[in-house]
Structure formats: structure tokens, C-alpha cells
Design a protein around this motif. Structure first.
Motif, PDB file in Angstrom:
ATOM      1  N   ASN A 156       0.812  -1.220   0.000  1.00 31.94           N
ATOM      2  CA  ASN A 156       0.000   0.000   0.000  1.00 31.94           C
ATOM      3  C   ASN A 156       0.846   1.271   0.000  1.00 31.94           C
ATOM      4  O   ASN A 156       0.364   2.344   0.353  1.00 31.94           O
ATOM      5  CB  ASN A 156      -0.957   0.005   1.198  1.00 31.94           C
ATOM      6  CG  ASN A 156      -0.227  -0.151   2.534  1.00 31.94           C
ATOM      7  OD1 ASN A 156       0.997  -0.263   2.575  1.00 31.94           O
ATOM      8  ND2 ASN A 156      -0.987  -0.147   3.613  1.00 31.94           N
ATOM      9  N   ASN A 213      -8.746  -1.451  -0.511  1.00 32.62           N
ATOM     10  CA  ASN A 213      -8.399  -1.904   0.847  1.00 32.62           C
ATOM     11  C   ASN A 213      -8.132  -3.399   0.947  1.00 32.62           C
ATOM     12  O   ASN A 213      -7.746  -3.884   2.023  1.00 32.62           O
ATOM     13  CB  ASN A 213      -9.527  -1.524   1.819  1.00 32.62           C
ATOM     14  CG  ASN A 213      -9.658  -0.014   1.983  1.00 32.62           C
ATOM     15  OD1 ASN A 213      -8.659   0.705   1.985  1.00 32.62           O
ATOM     16  ND2 ASN A 213     -10.889   0.463   2.129  1.00 32.62           N
ATOM     17  N   ASP A 259      -6.148  -6.960   0.433  1.00 29.69           N
ATOM     18  CA  ASP A 259      -4.736  -7.339   0.370  1.00 29.69           C
ATOM     19  C   ASP A 259      -4.483  -8.362  -0.725  1.00 29.69           C
ATOM     20  O   ASP A 259      -3.446  -9.011  -0.768  1.00 29.69           O
ATOM     21  CB  ASP A 259      -4.254  -7.877   1.723  1.00 29.69           C
ATOM     22  CG  ASP A 259      -4.956  -9.167   2.135  1.00 29.69           C
ATOM     23  OD1 ASP A 259      -5.891  -9.599   1.431  1.00 29.69           O
ATOM     24  OD2 ASP A 259      -4.570  -9.747   3.172  1.00 29.69           O
TER      25      ASP A 259
END
Length: 355
Positions: free
Chosen positions: A6, A52, A54
Motif C-alpha cells: 500500500n 483496501n 490485500d
């Protein structure tokens, strides 16, 4: 310290502009809303990368079976980018050219390498003949064999080229022996997040390419199963050990030679033949698209055939000179048009069904 998925490197550039995380999100929306088709594909991928979750959902090419969707961890993609960067010595500020579609893993990873390693990425419309700024030099680029063939005379603009997606023809390897760019063939699949091994194709110090084999990237272990197929242990790329259908000749624990697909092996009269090995011998002699397959035979069980994309059989028997006794096709079939996968590879099973 390993970068996290991120994060956007502060040296990252896309088409000459710096972007941080929030800026990149806005650019992605803009591409989706107003961009050309290849830019919309990029925008959709960036939105998935910056969300958001993963993980990402991506699709295999379908060249060895039905296309399937895979769930891939974003951190594994980061790890893959770092492995490639370490192997080729890529650094922040390096210039990168991507002319691959963002729909598939190879194109996606060119973007991730730039974001994570802080490189300056120029992304252009994917085509058989990439149109670039010929005044600009690039440190790193990925291409298909067809793109590289068309671009080879301009390759002085490039320092390192990785080429994959299909087998590199011997005729193209011969042509690249006189170019300055260092060219590497890649070996990998969607499950391994692009390549896990590369093979140098030119600029050998001793001029001898006969000992060139695929060498695996850092932190990857390879072995063979009972069938002689490649087994990949890459914990930074996959939570599971990957058992492939790729028959290899293992030279040591870091290098191997690819022989062909286990599911393509032809047993003709007790002799096991690898279509891909025969095809590599014929590529420089046959201009049309073709592939080697088999059909039932009362005596041999299976007999070798060649399927040619052509209106008529125009092949001269001389093209088969140099093949082994059992490697010469017993029959030649022609089809006006092959069936291709979405990534442009020949879909052998569906094309054979046309016969």
C-alpha cells in the motif's frame, strides 16, 4: 526492509509525472472514465491495486487449459517486483517502458515494479509494433517475441529487454546476437506472478549460447516430480508449492532446460516426442503459424502431424531436413485461421477440434 503493497515510492513516475498514493487513485478514475481502451484497463487495475483488499483477482491466459481466475496476494506481487529488481540491478529513477496490456499478469507487474522500486514508467498502447519516443533511452522493458521481432532494429534505445508470453523463435535469437540491448527470455506463469527464471539470449562473453539455461530468481527453489516436471517452492510468491506440467532437464538446483509440456507429449510407437522441441527446430523455416500435434494411428498408436495456418499446404519437404527420424510429421493439415487465447497464444485443443 521490504516495502508494503500500500506504499508508492516517492521516485515513481507515470508518463513523466510524479504521483503519490492519492494522486494515483485520481489518475486511475480518470483513465477509467476518459481513457483509451488500454488506459481503461490500466485504470481498472490501479483501482484494484489501491483498494483496501490485500489481494487481487486475476485470470490465467488459457494457453494450457481453460482460463481460470486466481486470487493473488498483493504482497507476493511486491516480493516478485523486488526479486526482478535485485536480479537485474534495477534502481530508483531507472526508466521503464511497458507496451503490454494491463489485463494480464505480465503487464500488471511492469506497473507494480515501477511503483514499488521507484522507477519512471512510460506506458504506451500495446501493439505488435510498439511506437515509442525514439529519442529516449530505457533501462528496462518487457515484450512479446512478435513485438521484439518488429522492434529489434530500434533496440539500441533499450538496455535490458525481457521477452515472454510464448517461445522465442531461434531465428529471432540469431538476429539479436548483434544488438547492444541485453535480452532475456522469461519462464513463469500467472500462478508464479510472472517469471521465476530467466535465460540470457545474447551478448555472451565467449560467444557461446549453447550452455544458456533458465536461472531462477533469488529465494526460489526448484525440483522435479516423478514425471520429470518442474516443482517450484517460492514462499515469497505463493503459499503453496507449485507443481507444473512443464517437463524440464534439471542442471542444478538453480538452473534448468525447458523440454515441453507433459500434457503435449506424444507417444508414437513407444517413442516419446516433445512437440515444442520439434517446433523450435522448424520456426526459422516456416513463415506461417503452425504447431505439432498427433492423431490416432492403428500401427503407432499416435502419429505426428503438423497443423499449418494457411489456405493450402505450401511446405516443401526440405523444411524437415535436420529433424530426427521420428520427428518428421506423418501428415500436414491446413486451416484458414487458428483459434487464439485472449493473450494471443495458439489454443491447440480448440484449433485441433476444427479438424
Amino acid at each position: 526492509m521490504t516495502p508494503e503493497y500500500n506504499k508508492v515510492h516517492n521516485r515513481f513516475k507515470l508518463n513523466n509525472h510524479h504521483y503519490n498514493f492519492n494522486d494515483l487513485m485520481e489518475v486511475a478514475y480518470s483513465f477509467v472514465k476518459e481513457g483509451e481502451p488500454f488506459e481503461r484497463a490500466l485504470g481498472n487495475f490501479l483501482l484494484d491495486w489501491l483498494d483496501n483488499n490485500d489481494f487481487l483477482i486475476t485470470q490465467t491466459s488459457g494457453s494450457t487449459g481453460s482460463p481460470k481466475k486466481l486470487k493473488i496476494k498483493k504482497q507476493h506481487m511486491v516480493n516478485s517486483a523486488i526479486m526482478t529488481g535485485d536480479f537485474f540491478g534495477l534502481e530508483p529513477g531507472n526508466t521503464v517502458l511497458s507496451c503490454l496490456p494491463s489485463n494480464f499478469i505480465a503487464g500488471k507487474m511492469m506497473i507494480i515494479r515501477a511503483i514499488i522500486l521507484g522507477m519512471e514508467l512510460d506506458l504506451i498502447r500495446p501493439s505488435a509494433f510498439p511506437l515509442i519516443d525514439y529519442e529516449k533511452k530505457y533501462d528496462f522493458c518487457a515484450m512479446t517475441p512478435m513485438q521484439l521481432k518488429n522492434f529489434l532494429k530500434y533496440s539500441d534505445n533499450l538496455k535490458i529487454i525481457i521477452v515472454g508470453g510464448s517461445k522465442v523463435p531461434q531465428s529471432l535469437i540469431d538476429d539479436m546476437q548483434h544488438v547492444k540491448a541485453n535480452v532475456y527470455e522469461t519462464f513463469g506463469m500467472t500462478e508464479t506472478i510472472t517469471h521465476i527464471a530467466v535465460k540470457k539470449l545474447n551478448n555472451f562473453k565467449d560467444g557461446d549460447i549453447s550452455n544458456a539455461h533458465f536461472k531462477v530468481l533469488p529465494d526460489i527453489k526448484i525440483s522435479q516430480d516423478k514425471r520429470g516436471c518442474l516443482v517450484i517452492d517460492a514462499p515469497k510468491l505463493s503459499d503453496d508449492i507449485i507443481v507444473t506440467n512443464d517437463i524440464i532437464k534439471l542442471h542444478d538446483d538453480r538452473s534448468f532446460e525447458w523440454m515441453g509440456r507433459y500434457d503435449n507429449v506424444i507417444n508414437s510407437g513407444g517413442v516419446k516426442l516433445h512437440p515444442e522441441r520439434i517446433e523450435s527446430k522448424l520456426r526459422s523455416r516456416i513463415e506461417e503459424q503452425f504447431f505439432i500435434a498427433s492423431e490416432d494411428d492403428d500401427t503407432l498408436g499416435s502419429r505426428l502431424i503438423l497443423v499449418l495456418e494457411s489456405d493450402a499446404n505450401t511446405l516443401d519437404e526440405s523444411v524437415f531436413e535436420g529433424l530426427g527420424k521420428y520427428e518428421v510429421p506423418k501428415k500436414i493439415y491446413t486451416l484458414n485461421k487458428f483459434i487464439l487465447t485472449k493473450s494471443g497464444k495458439i489454443h491447440r485443443k480448440k484449433t485441433l477440434a476444427l479438424l
